[in-house]
Design a protein around this motif. Structure first.
Motif, short mmCIF file in Angstrom:
data_model
loop_
_atom_site.label_atom_id
_atom_site.label_comp_id
_atom_site.label_asym_id
_atom_site.label_seq_id
_atom_site.Cartn_x
_atom_site.Cartn_y
_atom_site.Cartn_z
N PHE A 180 -25.08 -9.13 -28.76
CA PHE A 180 -24.94 -7.67 -28.77
C PHE A 180 -23.98 -7.20 -27.69
N LEU A 181 -24.16 -7.69 -26.46
CA LEU A 181 -23.35 -7.21 -25.35
C LEU A 181 -21.89 -7.62 -25.50
N ILE A 182 -21.64 -8.87 -25.86
CA ILE A 182 -20.26 -9.34 -25.99
C ILE A 182 -19.58 -8.64 -27.16
N LYS A 183 -20.29 -8.39 -28.23
CA LYS A 183 -19.70 -7.71 -29.38
C LYS A 183 -19.22 -6.31 -29.01
N GLN A 184 -19.97 -5.60 -28.16
CA GLN A 184 -19.54 -4.26 -27.76
C GLN A 184 -18.21 -4.29 -27.03
N PHE A 185 -17.96 -5.36 -26.29
CA PHE A 185 -16.69 -5.49 -25.59
C PHE A 185 -15.58 -5.92 -26.54
N ILE A 186 -15.89 -6.86 -27.44
CA ILE A 186 -14.86 -7.33 -28.37
C ILE A 186 -14.44 -6.22 -29.32
N ASP A 187 -15.34 -5.31 -29.64
CA ASP A 187 -14.99 -4.17 -30.50
C ASP A 187 -13.86 -3.34 -29.91
N GLN A 188 -13.72 -3.37 -28.60
CA GLN A 188 -12.68 -2.58 -27.94
C GLN A 188 -11.34 -3.29 -27.86
N VAL A 189 -11.29 -4.56 -28.22
CA VAL A 189 -10.01 -5.28 -28.24
C VAL A 189 -9.19 -4.76 -29.42
N PRO A 190 -7.98 -4.30 -29.20
CA PRO A 190 -7.16 -3.74 -30.30
C PRO A 190 -6.92 -4.76 -31.40
N ASN A 191 -7.14 -4.33 -32.64
CA ASN A 191 -6.88 -5.21 -33.77
C ASN A 191 -5.40 -5.55 -33.89
N GLU A 192 -4.54 -4.62 -33.45
CA GLU A 192 -3.10 -4.87 -33.52
C GLU A 192 -2.69 -6.06 -32.68
N MET A 193 -3.37 -6.25 -31.54
CA MET A 193 -3.06 -7.39 -30.67
C MET A 193 -3.40 -8.70 -31.36
N PHE A 205 -8.75 -20.15 -33.17
CA PHE A 205 -9.34 -20.61 -31.92
C PHE A 205 -8.49 -20.20 -30.73
N GLY A 206 -7.16 -20.24 -30.89
CA GLY A 206 -6.26 -19.83 -29.82
C GLY A 206 -6.39 -18.35 -29.52
N ILE A 207 -6.56 -17.53 -30.55
CA ILE A 207 -6.77 -16.09 -30.34
C ILE A 207 -8.05 -15.85 -29.57
N PHE A 208 -9.09 -16.56 -29.95
CA PHE A 208 -10.38 -16.38 -29.28
C PHE A 208 -10.32 -16.80 -27.82
N MET A 209 -9.67 -17.92 -27.53
CA MET A 209 -9.67 -18.46 -26.17
C MET A 209 -8.64 -17.78 -25.27
N ARG A 210 -7.45 -17.44 -25.82
CA ARG A 210 -6.36 -16.94 -24.98
C ARG A 210 -6.31 -15.42 -24.89
N ILE A 211 -6.81 -14.73 -25.90
CA ILE A 211 -6.70 -13.27 -25.92
C ILE A 211 -8.05 -12.60 -25.74
N VAL A 212 -9.01 -12.97 -26.58
CA VAL A 212 -10.30 -12.27 -26.58
C VAL A 212 -11.13 -12.61 -25.34
N THR A 213 -11.26 -13.90 -25.07
CA THR A 213 -12.13 -14.33 -23.97
C THR A 213 -11.72 -13.75 -22.61
N PRO A 214 -10.44 -13.79 -22.21
CA PRO A 214 -10.09 -13.18 -20.91
C PRO A 214 -10.38 -11.69 -20.84
N MET A 215 -10.28 -10.98 -21.97
CA MET A 215 -10.47 -9.54 -21.96
C MET A 215 -11.94 -9.15 -21.90
N VAL A 216 -12.83 -10.04 -22.30
CA VAL A 216 -14.27 -9.73 -22.27
C VAL A 216 -14.98 -10.58 -21.21
N MET A 217 -14.23 -11.06 -20.23
CA MET A 217 -14.82 -11.93 -19.21
C MET A 217 -15.96 -11.27 -18.43
N PRO A 218 -15.91 -9.95 -18.13
CA PRO A 218 -17.07 -9.35 -17.44
C PRO A 218 -18.36 -9.50 -18.23
#
Length: 303
Positions: A180-193, A205-218
Motif C-alpha cells: 500500500f505505502l510503496i504503491k502510493q509513491f509509485i503512483d506519483q512517478v510520471p507515466n511519461e518517464m 526490470f531496468g525501469i523498475f531498478m533504475r527509475i522507479v526504485t530510486p524515486m520511491v526510496m523513502p
C-alpha cells in the motif's frame, strides 16, 4: 586525544551559540513551541534510557522499592547470566542469535522486494482485476493474525518446509502495508518517464531498478524498518513451525526465560539484558534511516 576533545568542545560551543542566537529571533509563540517540543522529545527518550539502565541493573536494584530510574551500580552480570543459561543445554544462545540474523535478513529482503514489485505492477500495469487484487490486499489488513494461523500452518506443513529457514521466512513474505505505502509513491512517478525509458529500449526490470526504485526510496526505507522489526521480533514461526530447538530464533528463547518458573524473581536480570539486545538492532536501523522515514511521513518523496 586532547586536540580532538578540544575541537569537539569548540564545535558544541559554536552550535549552542548559533542555536541560542536563532532562538532569540523567535517570538514568544515560537519560543514556547520550541520549548514544548524539546520537553516532549526528552519525555519520549525516557523509555530508551529506561531499557538501557534496566539491562545493567543488579538484581537487588531490579526489585528495589521505590524503584530507581537510573542504575546506581551498573554490572554486566545480566548478560553473563543470559549467555550461561544455555550452557547446560544442547542449543547455545549463539545458535538462536544466528538463526535470528539469517531469518531477519532473508525475511526483510523478501518482504521489501515482493512489496515493491507488487506495488509497481499494480500501479503502472493496468491489467484485468488489478483493482480487485489491490482491494483484497487492503482488506487483508482487517484480519487479525490469529485468524490465519491455522491456514498458514496447513500451507507450511503441506509444502514440507517445517524445521527450515523457509518455514520462518515464507509466512512473513506477504506485507500488505508495504504494498500500500510503496504503491502510493509509485503512483506519483510520471507515466511519461516510463514510456520514454521503454522507447529507449530499457527493459521492464531496468525501469523498475533504475527509475522507479530510486524515486520511491523513502518509502522503501520505511518499509525496510517495518519489515526488520516484524521479522526480528517474531516468535510465532518458531512456536508453530519449528519442532527442533536448533531452528528456533532469539525472540522465542527470550520468551522462555521467565516462563514456567516457580517464582517471578529468577532470570529477571537475564530478561532485562535480552530486552536490550532485542531493542538495539531496531534502534540502529531506525537511526540510520530516519531521514528517509521523515520524508515518507511528510509524503515528500516525489514532487
Amino acid at each position: 586525544m586532547r586536540e580532538i576533545n578540544n575541537k569537539m568542545l569548540q564545535r558544541l560551543y559554536w552550535k549552542r551559540k548559533e542555536f541560542m542566537h536563532a532562538v532569540k529571533r523567535f517570538d514568544r509563540t515560537q519560543q514556547f513551541i520550541v520549548l514544548f517540543l524539546t520537553l516532549l522529545s526528552v519525555f519520549m527518550l525516557l523509555p530508551i534510557v529506561y531499557v538501557f539502565n534496566h539491562a545493567f541493573k543488579p538484581l537487588h536494584e531490579l526489585f528495589q522499592f521505590p524503584p530507581t530510574f537510573i542504575v546506581r551500580n551498573p554490572t554486566f552480570q545480566n548478560f553473563i547470566e543470559l549467555l550461561s543459561l544455555t550452557q547446560s543445554t544442547f542449543v547455545p544462545a549463539s545458535r538462536y542469535m544466528l538463526n535470528s540474523i539469517i531469518v531477519t535478513f532473508l525475511a526483510t529482503v523478501g518482504m521489501v522486494a515482493t512489496g515493491a514489485i507488487c506495488a509497481y505492477a499494480l500501479s503502472k500495469h493496468r491489467f484485468p482485476g488489478s483493482k480487485l487484487i489491490f482491494g483484497s490486499i487492503i482488506a487483508s489488513l482487517l484480519f487479525a493474525p490469529e485468524t490465519i494461523a491455522i491456514p498458514r500452518y496447513v500451507v507450511v506443513q503441506s509444502l514440507g518446509i517445517m524445521n527450515s529457514y523457509f518455514g520462518h521466512v515464507l509466512p512473513m513474505i506477504a506485507m500488505p502495508v508495504g504494498v500500500f505505502l510503496i504503491k502510493q509513491f509509485i503512483d506519483q512517478v510520471p507515466n511519461e518517464m516510463i514510456e520514454a525509458a521503454k522507447m529507449d529500449g530499457t527493459t521492464e526490470f531496468g525501469i523498475f531498478m533504475r527509475i522507479v526504485t530510486p524515486m520511491v526510496m523513502p518509502a522503501i526505507a520505511t518499509i525496510t524498518i517495518l519489515a526488520f522489526q516484524n521479522a526480528w521480533g517474531n516468535a510465532e514461526t518458531s512456536t508453530l513451525f519449528m519442532q527442533e530447538d536448533a531452528m528456533k530464533t532469539l525472540p522465542f528463547y527470550m520468551s522462555t526465560l521467565t516462563s514456567n518458573l516457580a517464582n517471578s524473581v529468577a532470570r529477571q536480570g537475564a530478561a532485562a539484558a535480552g530486552a536490550l539486545i532485542m531493542f538495539l538492532p531496531s534502534l540502529i536501523i531506525f537511526l540510520l534511516s530516519q531521514r528517509k522515514v521523515i520524508s515518507t511521513m511528510a509524503h515528500s518523496g516525489i514532487k
